[in-house]
Write a protein that holds these residues in place. Structure first.
Motif, PDB file in Angstrom:
ATOM      1  N   ARG A  12       0.757   3.662  -7.549  1.00 22.63           N
ATOM      2  CA  ARG A  12       0.251   3.301  -6.399  1.00 22.63           C
ATOM      3  C   ARG A  12       0.166   1.752  -6.448  1.00 22.63           C
ATOM      4  O   ARG A  12      -0.326   1.404  -7.599  1.00 22.63           O
ATOM      5  N   ILE A  13       0.446   1.032  -5.358  1.00 23.17           N
ATOM      6  CA  ILE A  13       0.746  -0.303  -5.268  1.00 23.17           C
ATOM      7  C   ILE A  13      -0.254  -0.948  -4.477  1.00 23.17           C
ATOM      8  O   ILE A  13      -0.094  -0.289  -3.418  1.00 23.17           O
ATOM      9  N   VAL A  14      -0.804  -2.191  -4.762  1.00 26.37           N
ATOM     10  CA  VAL A  14      -1.794  -3.044  -3.815  1.00 26.37           C
ATOM     11  C   VAL A  14      -1.100  -4.223  -3.960  1.00 26.37           C
ATOM     12  O   VAL A  14      -0.701  -4.797  -4.982  1.00 26.37           O
ATOM     13  N   ASN A  15      -0.830  -4.999  -2.575  1.00 23.43           N
ATOM     14  CA  ASN A  15      -0.354  -6.391  -2.730  1.00 23.43           C
ATOM     15  C   ASN A  15      -1.315  -7.148  -1.894  1.00 23.43           C
ATOM     16  O   ASN A  15      -1.241  -7.027  -0.554  1.00 23.43           O
ATOM     17  N   LEU A  67      -8.647  -2.207  -0.513  1.00 26.71           N
ATOM     18  CA  LEU A  67      -7.590  -1.571  -0.515  1.00 26.71           C
ATOM     19  C   LEU A  67      -7.249  -0.365  -1.598  1.00 26.71           C
ATOM     20  O   LEU A  67      -6.589   0.617  -1.028  1.00 26.71           O
ATOM     21  N   LEU A  68      -7.516  -0.769  -2.848  1.00 25.28           N
ATOM     22  CA  LEU A  68      -7.175   0.208  -3.854  1.00 25.28           C
ATOM     23  C   LEU A  68      -7.884   1.565  -3.635  1.00 25.28           C
ATOM     24  O   LEU A  68      -7.532   2.731  -3.498  1.00 25.28           O
ATOM     25  N   THR A  69      -9.391   1.225  -3.162  1.00 23.16           N
ATOM     26  CA  THR A  69     -10.254   2.672  -3.049  1.00 23.16           C
ATOM     27  C   THR A  69      -9.682   3.135  -1.817  1.00 23.16           C
ATOM     28  O   THR A  69      -9.876   4.390  -1.565  1.00 23.16           O
ATOM     29  N   ALA A  70      -9.799   2.492  -0.737  1.00 26.01           N
ATOM     30  CA  ALA A  70      -9.319   3.024   0.520  1.00 26.01           C
ATOM     31  C   ALA A  70      -7.873   3.822   0.577  1.00 26.01           C
ATOM     32  O   ALA A  70      -7.851   4.987   1.112  1.00 26.01           O
ATOM     33  N   MET A  71      -6.884   3.238  -0.263  1.00 26.53           N
ATOM     34  CA  MET A  71      -5.582   3.969  -0.436  1.00 26.53           C
ATOM     35  C   MET A  71      -5.838   5.334  -1.237  1.00 26.53           C
ATOM     36  O   MET A  71      -5.345   6.346  -0.864  1.00 26.53           O
TER      37      MET A  71
END
Ligand SMILES: NC(=O)c1ccc[n+]([C@@H]2O[C@H](COP(=O)([O-])OP(=O)(O)OC[C@H]3O[C@@H](n4cnc5c(N)ncnc54)[C@H](O)[C@@H]3O)[C@@H](O)[C@H]2O)c1
Ligand SMILES: O=C(O)[C@H](O)COP(=O)(O)O
Length: 424
Positions: A280-283, A163-167
């Motif tokens: 930028r936030i990942v949950n 998710l981090l890299t895709a975002m």
């Protein structure tokens, strides 16, 4: 109305339950949800019991579980795999079950324990988070709750990194755009990860695996966790910092704490206002740790540039949910633990825990008090509270954390009853 066959001591399989629709007062739903009035016809349950030849325990598997786990359960118990049960159906079946296995999609409420009539001995959570199980109610009803805390760690960490890299590179949005026949190269310019600061909030099993992988991507990693030992963080080159420092210095924030009363809506208007603009936030932890309305406001104001979310307060989120539809949000449907490998591992881990508990073995992954008769438990209750507090203090002291110790001198004179009998 419940119809049982002659021998009530033999277990009854839940698969022998048949259903009928009726407008007459639903005794099961009334029992499960007192005070709730039903306007529509509700399911009424007639239990036609099939008595088993042998006294095997019965395990209800209420959500999809890997085949290896099912096989393991079958070697010891009668297994009923019934997915997508309504709360009323679950309350109905549960009185015929010795154990229940769920994932995150089933709420194991107080009503479930009340409806079990004392037969339910073990709830197995096939995963880590136990926020969908009413632990107090389980304990009060003498029911052990076990989870599978290790088998999905890497899967969740990998999903967090995905998710981090895709975002950062707008993968989901760009993919949708290309599929819609567009070619928007300048619209989807991303941001780089190398050299950026990542704050890992919750430095447990998943958090530390995310940290390890992020360091491999060239990120500078800090972490906040009031209970994590500093030396474990140091060992993988991560600095443990206070909450404020973590959220105010990070370019990326990744959430990995459990949902508890203390972490509920931990990320709210106030905490967003203290973050670096454009964070930028990942949950991949739990939706409830974020105030979702506040996140929408932070996205609209530009404080939060992007969010990548695997978990939501309500799952699935209601249609038209503003957060899900926000163009700067990447969303996945709670997929963190969903790899073939992790699900097989979780299934085996939870099946072993449930079978062990049913055999009366000491449960290594118990998350509440063990099976203790209610009257003994009421005697023990104050000591459990004390033990929990001492445990928290000990963890903080050992970890070199910020525990504050106050000595309270009780001036009241000791009475006869306070005397240690060994002194006599
Ligand atoms: N999306 C998914 O599919 C998925 C998969 C696995 C786990 N999870 C979630 O991720 C969470 C973490 O899983 P884990 O296996 O790492 O659990 P864990 O227990 O190993 O780690 C949780 C960490 O959070 C810390 N913590 C507790 N309160 C905190 C607070 N107020 N602030 C900061 N840290 C705090 C704990 O000290 C602990 O170190 C789980 O509770 C679960 O809800 C989600
Ligand atoms: O807490 C967990 O283990 C994860 O959120 C996985 O939940 P799931 O079993 O519903 O995929």
């Amino acid at each position: 109305m419940a119809l049982f066959t002659a021998n009530p001591t033999k277990p009854i399989t839940p698969s022998s339950i048949s259903w009928s629709l009726s407008r007459s007062p639903p005794f099961f739903s009334a029992a499960c949800f007192p005070g709730v009035r039903h306007e529509r016809p509700v399911k009424r349950f007639i239990v036609l019991a099939t008595v088993m030849g042998e006294a095997k325990p019965t395990v209800l598997v209420a959500e999809k579980l890997g085949e290896a786990g099912i096989q393991l359960l079958r070697s010891f118990a009668n297994v009923d795999c019934s997915y997508n049960l309504s709360p009323e159906e679950l309350c109905s079946k549960i009185s015929l079950c010795d154990a229940l296995i769920v994932r995150s999609g089933t709420k194991v409420t107080r009503e479930v324990f009340e409806s079990s009539g004392g037969r339910l001995k073990v709830v197995g959570r096939a995963g880590v988070g136990i926020d969908n199980v009413d632990l107090s109610a389980a304990t009060e009803h003498g029911c052990l709750v076990v989870n599978a805390p290790t088998a999905n760690t890497v899967a969740a960490a990998e999903h967090g990194i995905s998710l981090l890299t895709a975002m950062a590179r707008n993968i989901a949005q760009a993919n949708a755009s290309v599929k819609a026949g567009k070619w928007q190269r300048s619209k989807y310019v991303g941001v780089s990860l190398v050299g950026k600061t990542l704050a890992v909030m919750g430095f447990g099993k998943v958090g530390s695996e995310v940290a390890r992988r992020a360091k491999g991507l060239g990120m500078y990693v800090i972490a906040h966790d009031p209970y994590a030992p500093a030396d474990r963080a140091r060992a993988i080159g991560v600095e443990l910092v206070a909450f404020d420092e973590a959220i105010s210095t990070a370019d990326f924030i990744s959430l990995h704490m459990p949902l508890t009363a203390a972490t509920l809506k931990m990320f709210n208007d106030e905490s967003f206002s203290r973050m670096k603009k454009g964070v930028r936030i990942v949950n991949v932890a739990r939706g409830g740790v974020i105030d979702e309305e506040a996140l929408v406001r932070a996205l609209n104001s530009g404080i939060v540039a992007q969010a990548a979310l695997d978990v939501f307060v309500e799952e699935p989120p209601p249609q038209g949910n503003r957060l899900v539809l926000h163009e700067n949000v990447t969303a996945t449907p709670h997929l963190g633990a969903s790899t073939t490998e992790a699900q097989e591992g979780v299934a085996i881990e939870i099946a072993e825990a449930v079978v062990g508990a049913l055999k009366g073995e000491l449960a290594g992954t118990a998350v509440n008090a063990p099976m203790v008769p209610a009257e003994v438990l009421s005697e023990l209750a104050p000591f459990l509270v004390l033990a929990e507090k001492l445990g928290r203090l000990a963890v903080q002291l050992v970890a070199g954390g910020s525990a504050k110790v106050e000595t309270v001198n009780d001036q009241s004179p000791a009475g006869e009853e306070d005397k240690d009998p060994r002194q006599d």
